[in-house]
Design a protein around this motif. Structure first.
Motif, PDB file in Angstrom:
ATOM      1  N   TYR A  62      42.413  25.064  72.600  1.00 32.06           N
ATOM      2  CA  TYR A  62      43.142  24.538  71.447  1.00 32.06           C
ATOM      3  C   TYR A  62      44.651  24.603  71.664  1.00 32.06           C
ATOM      4  CZ  TYR A  62      38.794  24.445  68.818  1.00 32.06           C
ATOM      5  OH  TYR A  62      37.536  24.156  68.383  1.00 32.06           O
ATOM      6  N   ALA A  63      45.323  23.483  71.430  1.00 38.50           N
ATOM      7  CA  ALA A  63      46.765  23.391  71.645  1.00 38.50           C
ATOM      8  C   ALA A  63      47.566  23.778  70.407  1.00 38.50           C
ATOM      9  CB  ALA A  63      47.136  21.975  72.058  1.00 38.50           C
ATOM     10  N   SER A  64      46.972  23.638  69.236  1.00 38.55           N
ATOM     11  CA  SER A  64      47.719  23.857  67.995  1.00 38.55           C
ATOM     12  C   SER A  64      47.020  24.905  67.143  1.00 38.55           C
ATOM     13  CB  SER A  64      47.826  22.559  67.195  1.00 38.55           C
ATOM     14  OG  SER A  64      48.467  21.561  67.957  1.00 38.55           O
ATOM     15  N   TRP A  65      47.800  25.788  66.535  1.00 39.83           N
ATOM     16  CA  TRP A  65      47.269  26.884  65.719  1.00 39.83           C
ATOM     17  C   TRP A  65      47.998  26.966  64.395  1.00 39.83           C
ATOM     18  CZ3 TRP A  65      43.266  30.225  67.045  1.00 39.83           C
ATOM     19  CH2 TRP A  65      42.748  30.053  68.340  1.00 39.83           C
ATOM     20  N   GLY A  66      47.254  27.288  63.348  1.00 37.86           N
ATOM     21  CA  GLY A  66      47.847  27.597  62.062  1.00 37.86           C
ATOM     22  C   GLY A  66      48.361  29.027  62.050  1.00 37.86           C
ATOM     23  N   GLN A  67      48.978  29.429  60.953  1.00 38.79           N
ATOM     24  CA  GLN A  67      49.669  30.714  60.901  1.00 38.79           C
ATOM     25  C   GLN A  67      48.765  31.890  60.570  1.00 38.79           C
ATOM     26  OE1 GLN A  67      49.361  28.661  58.495  1.00 38.79           O
ATOM     27  NE2 GLN A  67      49.583  29.640  56.514  1.00 38.79           N
ATOM     28  N   GLY A  68      47.519  31.647  60.182  1.00 38.24           N
ATOM     29  CA  GLY A  68      46.611  32.741  59.841  1.00 38.24           C
ATOM     30  C   GLY A  68      46.656  33.074  58.364  1.00 38.24           C
ATOM     31  N   THR A  69      45.483  33.434  57.851  1.00 37.23           N
ATOM     32  CA  THR A  69      45.374  33.837  56.448  1.00 37.23           C
ATOM     33  C   THR A  69      44.434  35.038  56.374  1.00 37.23           C
ATOM     34  OG1 THR A  69      44.865  33.044  54.196  1.00 37.23           O
ATOM     35  CG2 THR A  69      43.521  32.147  55.982  1.00 37.23           C
ATOM     36  N   GLN A  70      44.847  36.054  55.626  1.00 39.48           N
ATOM     37  CA  GLN A  70      44.105  37.317  55.573  1.00 39.48           C
ATOM     38  C   GLN A  70      42.911  37.219  54.633  1.00 39.48           C
ATOM     39  OE1 GLN A  70      44.744  40.470  57.176  1.00 39.48           O
ATOM     40  NE2 GLN A  70      42.724  40.935  56.316  1.00 39.48           N
ATOM     41  N   VAL A  71      41.769  37.665  55.131  1.00 43.23           N
ATOM     42  CA  VAL A  71      40.564  37.792  54.313  1.00 43.23           C
ATOM     43  C   VAL A  71      40.159  39.257  54.325  1.00 43.23           C
ATOM     44  CG1 VAL A  71      38.116  37.220  54.133  1.00 43.23           C
ATOM     45  CG2 VAL A  71      39.773  35.446  54.724  1.00 43.23           C
ATOM     46  N   THR A  72      40.061  39.854  53.142  1.00 46.94           N
ATOM     47  CA  THR A  72      39.669  41.253  53.009  1.00 46.94           C
ATOM     48  C   THR A  72      38.447  41.346  52.107  1.00 46.94           C
ATOM     49  OG1 THR A  72      41.961  41.970  53.270  1.00 46.94           O
ATOM     50  CG2 THR A  72      40.410  43.560  52.342  1.00 46.94           C
ATOM     51  N   VAL A  73      37.390  41.949  52.641  1.00 47.76           N
ATOM     52  CA  VAL A  73      36.154  42.122  51.878  1.00 47.76           C
ATOM     53  C   VAL A  73      35.931  43.617  51.710  1.00 47.76           C
ATOM     54  CG1 VAL A  73      33.707  41.579  51.704  1.00 47.76           C
ATOM     55  CG2 VAL A  73      35.255  40.031  52.940  1.00 47.76           C
ATOM     56  N   SER A  74      36.051  44.064  50.477  1.00 48.03           N
ATOM     57  CA  SER A  74      35.976  45.499  50.226  1.00 48.03           C
ATOM     58  C   SER A  74      35.572  45.744  48.790  1.00 48.03           C
ATOM     59  CB  SER A  74      37.330  46.149  50.515  1.00 48.03           C
ATOM     60  OG  SER A  74      37.318  47.506  50.139  1.00 48.03           O
ATOM     61  N   SER A  75      34.829  46.833  48.590  1.00 48.19           N
ATOM     62  CA  SER A  75      34.467  47.217  47.226  1.00 48.19           C
ATOM     63  C   SER A  75      35.468  48.215  46.672  1.00 48.19           C
ATOM     64  CB  SER A  75      33.052  47.809  47.207  1.00 48.19           C
ATOM     65  OG  SER A  75      32.955  48.891  48.107  1.00 48.19           O
ATOM     66  N   TYR A  88      42.192  35.069  59.553  1.00 44.85           N
ATOM     67  CA  TYR A  88      41.508  33.850  59.977  1.00 44.85           C
ATOM     68  C   TYR A  88      42.535  32.785  60.370  1.00 44.85           C
ATOM     69  CZ  TYR A  88      36.982  35.589  58.499  1.00 44.85           C
ATOM     70  OH  TYR A  88      35.822  36.324  58.393  1.00 44.85           O
ATOM     71  N   PHE A  89      42.274  32.150  61.498  1.00 46.13           N
ATOM     72  CA  PHE A  89      43.147  31.122  62.025  1.00 46.13           C
ATOM     73  C   PHE A  89      42.371  29.818  62.194  1.00 46.13           C
ATOM     74  CE2 PHE A  89      46.640  33.881  63.368  1.00 46.13           C
ATOM     75  CZ  PHE A  89      46.012  35.119  63.508  1.00 46.13           C
ATOM     76  N   CYS A  90      43.033  28.708  61.900  1.00 39.59           N
ATOM     77  CA  CYS A  90      42.461  27.433  62.294  1.00 39.59           C
ATOM     78  C   CYS A  90      43.237  26.916  63.505  1.00 39.59           C
ATOM     79  CB  CYS A  90      42.485  26.419  61.159  1.00 39.59           C
ATOM     80  SG  CYS A  90      44.109  25.938  60.562  1.00 39.59           S
TER      81      CYS A  90
END
Length: 128
Positions: A115-128, A94-96
């Motif tokens: 969008y001119a500016s981006w964050g570095q991204g953060t991982q979201v994992t949904v798993s059982s 996920y990026f803002c």
């Protein structure tokens, strides 16, 4: 451009919740339109949600409506994405993103190229 720091990702089971944060520095973040995007392996980066500058109007892709909530805390120069009832298909980085150009008090963007500016991204994992 504005410097963005995204955080809050992690691993959760289906049905769980996470809150992502996007913090800005050196600017009045309330003046910026902010968007959240996600990119799963092998897929293009897709728009998830946006919050407009000043008025804070919110917008969502259909697949997350009713489950995700975007908000901003202007005192903390931070935008949040609260994600509830997470599903395996929400798994992605996920990026803002933010942009200070505007047309009105409620300017917002859905197109990642706006969008001119981006964050570095953060991982979201949904798993059982």
């Amino acid at each position: 451009e504005v410097q963005l720091q995204a955080s809050g990702g992690g691993s959760v089971q289906p049905g769980g919740s996470l809150r992502l944060s996007c913090a800005a520095s050196g600017v009045t973040f309330a003046d910026y339109a902010v968007g959240w995007f996600r990119q799963a392996p092998g897929k293009e980066r897709e728009w998830v949600s946006s919050i407009s500058r000043i008025t804070g109007r919110t917008y969502y892709v259909d697949s997350v409506k009713g489950r995700f909530t975007v908000s901003r805390d202007n005192a903390k120069n931070t935008v949040y994405l609260q994600m509830n009832s997470l599903k395996p298909e929400d798994t992605a980085v996920y990026f803002c993103a933010a942009d200070g150009s505007y047309h009105s008090y409620s300017t917002w963007y859905k197109d990642k190229y706006e969008y001119a500016s981006w964050g570095q991204g953060t991982q979201v994992t949904v798993s059982s």
